[in-house]
Design a protein around this motif. Structure first.
Motif, PDB file in Angstrom:
ATOM      1  N   ALA A   1       0.821  -1.225   0.000  1.00  0.00           N
ATOM      2  CA  ALA A   1       0.000   0.000   0.000  1.00  0.00           C
ATOM      3  C   ALA A   1       0.850   1.269   0.000  1.00  0.00           C
ATOM      4  O   ALA A   1       0.337   2.353  -0.256  1.00  0.00           O
ATOM      5  CB  ALA A   1      -0.931   0.008   1.211  1.00  0.00           C
ATOM      6  N   LEU A   2       2.148   1.131   0.296  1.00  0.00           N
ATOM      7  CA  LEU A   2       3.016   2.308   0.426  1.00  0.00           C
ATOM      8  C   LEU A   2       3.980   2.459  -0.744  1.00  0.00           C
ATOM      9  O   LEU A   2       4.923   3.242  -0.685  1.00  0.00           O
ATOM     10  CB  LEU A   2       3.800   2.237   1.744  1.00  0.00           C
ATOM     11  N   ARG A   3       3.763   1.687  -1.793  1.00  0.00           N
ATOM     12  CA  ARG A   3       4.689   1.762  -2.926  1.00  0.00           C
ATOM     13  C   ARG A   3       4.362   2.969  -3.804  1.00  0.00           C
ATOM     14  O   ARG A   3       3.208   3.295  -4.007  1.00  0.00           O
ATOM     15  CB  ARG A   3       4.617   0.451  -3.725  1.00  0.00           C
ATOM     16  N   TRP A   4       5.424   3.560  -4.341  1.00  0.00           N
ATOM     17  CA  TRP A   4       5.283   4.765  -5.170  1.00  0.00           C
ATOM     18  C   TRP A   4       5.875   4.432  -6.531  1.00  0.00           C
ATOM     19  O   TRP A   4       7.087   4.296  -6.663  1.00  0.00           O
ATOM     20  CB  TRP A   4       6.024   5.923  -4.489  1.00  0.00           C
TER      21      TRP A   4
ATOM     22  N   LEU B   1       2.198   7.616   1.168  1.00  0.00           N
ATOM     23  CA  LEU B   1       3.015   6.454   0.781  1.00  0.00           C
ATOM     24  C   LEU B   1       4.289   6.338   1.613  1.00  0.00           C
ATOM     25  O   LEU B   1       5.175   5.564   1.274  1.00  0.00           O
ATOM     26  CB  LEU B   1       3.374   6.554  -0.714  1.00  0.00           C
ATOM     27  N   ARG B   2       4.369   7.100   2.686  1.00  0.00           N
ATOM     28  CA  ARG B   2       5.586   7.062   3.504  1.00  0.00           C
ATOM     29  C   ARG B   2       5.574   5.860   4.435  1.00  0.00           C
ATOM     30  O   ARG B   2       4.535   5.497   4.975  1.00  0.00           O
ATOM     31  CB  ARG B   2       5.720   8.373   4.291  1.00  0.00           C
ATOM     32  N   TRP B   3       6.767   5.283   4.633  1.00  0.00           N
ATOM     33  CA  TRP B   3       6.899   4.074   5.459  1.00  0.00           C
ATOM     34  C   TRP B   3       7.857   4.417   6.598  1.00  0.00           C
ATOM     35  O   TRP B   3       9.056   4.593   6.363  1.00  0.00           O
ATOM     36  CB  TRP B   3       7.457   2.934   4.597  1.00  0.00           C
ATOM     37  N   SER B   4       7.308   4.508   7.797  1.00  0.00           N
ATOM     38  CA  SER B   4       8.139   5.001   8.908  1.00  0.00           C
ATOM     39  C   SER B   4       9.296   4.045   9.220  1.00  0.00           C
ATOM     40  O   SER B   4      10.369   4.476   9.631  1.00  0.00           O
ATOM     41  CB  SER B   4       7.281   5.254  10.154  1.00  0.00           C
ATOM     42  N   ASP B   5       9.110   2.728   9.032  1.00  0.00           N
ATOM     43  CA  ASP B   5      10.203   1.775   9.290  1.00  0.00           C
ATOM     44  C   ASP B   5      11.413   2.053   8.401  1.00  0.00           C
ATOM     45  O   ASP B   5      12.564   1.873   8.816  1.00  0.00           O
ATOM     46  CB  ASP B   5       9.758   0.332   9.028  1.00  0.00           C
ATOM     47  N   TRP B   6      11.138   2.453   7.162  1.00  0.00           N
ATOM     48  CA  TRP B   6      12.226   2.736   6.223  1.00  0.00           C
ATOM     49  C   TRP B   6      13.019   3.960   6.681  1.00  0.00           C
ATOM     50  O   TRP B   6      14.235   3.931   6.822  1.00  0.00           O
ATOM     51  CB  TRP B   6      11.660   2.964   4.809  1.00  0.00           C
ATOM     52  N   ARG B   7      12.260   5.044   6.951  1.00  0.00           N
ATOM     53  CA  ARG B   7      12.917   6.272   7.408  1.00  0.00           C
ATOM     54  C   ARG B   7      13.694   6.020   8.699  1.00  0.00           C
ATOM     55  O   ARG B   7      14.836   6.453   8.861  1.00  0.00           O
ATOM     56  CB  ARG B   7      11.867   7.372   7.612  1.00  0.00           C
ATOM     57  N   GLN B   8      13.077   5.253   9.608  1.00  0.00           N
ATOM     58  CA  GLN B   8      13.719   4.938  10.874  1.00  0.00           C
ATOM     59  C   GLN B   8      14.993   4.117  10.665  1.00  0.00           C
ATOM     60  O   GLN B   8      16.015   4.365  11.302  1.00  0.00           O
ATOM     61  CB  GLN B   8      12.722   4.164  11.749  1.00  0.00           C
TER      62      GLN B   8
END
Lengths: 201, 201
Positions: free
Chosen positions: A119-122, B120-127
């Motif tokens: 759902a978070l793919r761009w 579409l942001r993924w907090s695990d990725w940023r973290q």
């Protein structure tokens, strides 16, 4: 020496291909590295805060990374010539940077599809990265930068980059649209280092 | 020489800092580079299929990239010693790789927040990326790898990495939790190259 290893990392492969070309394979012990961008490997992070494979531990206990540093160190250790001197150096190093950049883009496109929740793919991001891959393949096909059968860090990196494209992006069918690059790879890929497979003992 | 430039790219800054340390600033003409991971700059892509800044066009028309290659080329051109020979080389190059890796992670964290649509942001990725930044800062604080006031590609890269953290991640307030690194930067940051600002003519 010890090398944190993952069988599907193209950068680890680059180090092992380089070691094999230099006759150093027997001096390197492989250690399992379970690095992921969202789950750090604490064993690696003790030596390399970035928590990435490849990381090399030298015989005197120094941690060296990333693949460019490891490959140049191995070349120095073996008295090799995989990092040319003189004007050829800048072409070889830029070819290496092109291969590494192609791989960076491939990995980001891969993470977008294989790691990130659906759902978070761009799609623009993945497309932007794959466009870099396509432009890099096209540049190699058109001979700028030039690619020949000389064995140095540039050509070895391109060989590893194409290995990864075959592993993860076979749907690109790059050989069909890049006949000159395919012919280059058909010959260069006959080298023992290009055909080798590595696994943990 | 001509260099594709963006005022906020830490990798461009690294090249310009290196050029200034080598006394080469006047020989480099800056060209506007509008590179983005999702919108390629066609002017850059003509020379570098990855479409990234920095890309250097040498006086004889060769395209060199990325920042590591450009910096080593500039050092060679000026007969400099920013890329040490002997055992110090591997430490300097690994320090450069740590700074570049810290920056790669910072940029991915930044793109996640500043470029990607919010939904579409993924907090695990940023973290995960910010964790790499934090571990890198902590490693520099604890002296592994060692950081001193010697001027070489490793220390210059760390200086540029801290510049970028100050530019984009001031909320990390890294000086508060890393007093030794802050003291290092307070001294090293006095160099003219570290204080310089560049812009298009």
């Amino acid at each position: 020496m010890k090398l944190f290893f993952s069988p599907t990392s193209p950068y680890v492969r680059k180090c092992l291909v380089t070691a094999m070309e230099l006759g150093l394979t027997d001096r390197i012990e492989l250690l399992l590295g379970k690095a992921s961008p969202v789950l750090p490997d604490t064993a690696i992070a003790e030596h390399n805060p970035l928590g990435k494979v490849p990381t090399l531990i030298t015989d005197d206990g120094q941690a060296l990374y990333d693949s460019r540093v490891i490959c140049e160190y191995l070349d120095h250790l073996a008295g090799g010539q995989l990092f040319p001197k003189g004007p050829a150096r800048w072409q070889a190093l830029t070819l290496q940077a092109l291969g590494d950049g192609l791989l960076d883009a491939s990995l980001l496109a891969r993470y977008e599809e294989a790691l990130r929740p659906e759902a978070l793919r761009w799609s623009d991001w993945r497309q932007g990265q794959l466009d870099k891959v396509r432009r890099a393949l096209q540049a190699l096909e058109s001979g700028s930068p030039a690619l020949d059968q000389q064995v140095h860090i540039g050509t070895l990196t391109i060989g590893c980059a194409l290995w990864y494209i075959d592993l993860r992006f076979s749907e690109l069918a790059w050989r069909d649209s890049h006949p000159k690059l395919a012919a280059w790879q058909a010959t260069f890929g006959q080298r023992a280092s290009m055909k080798a497979e590595w696994s943990l003992p």
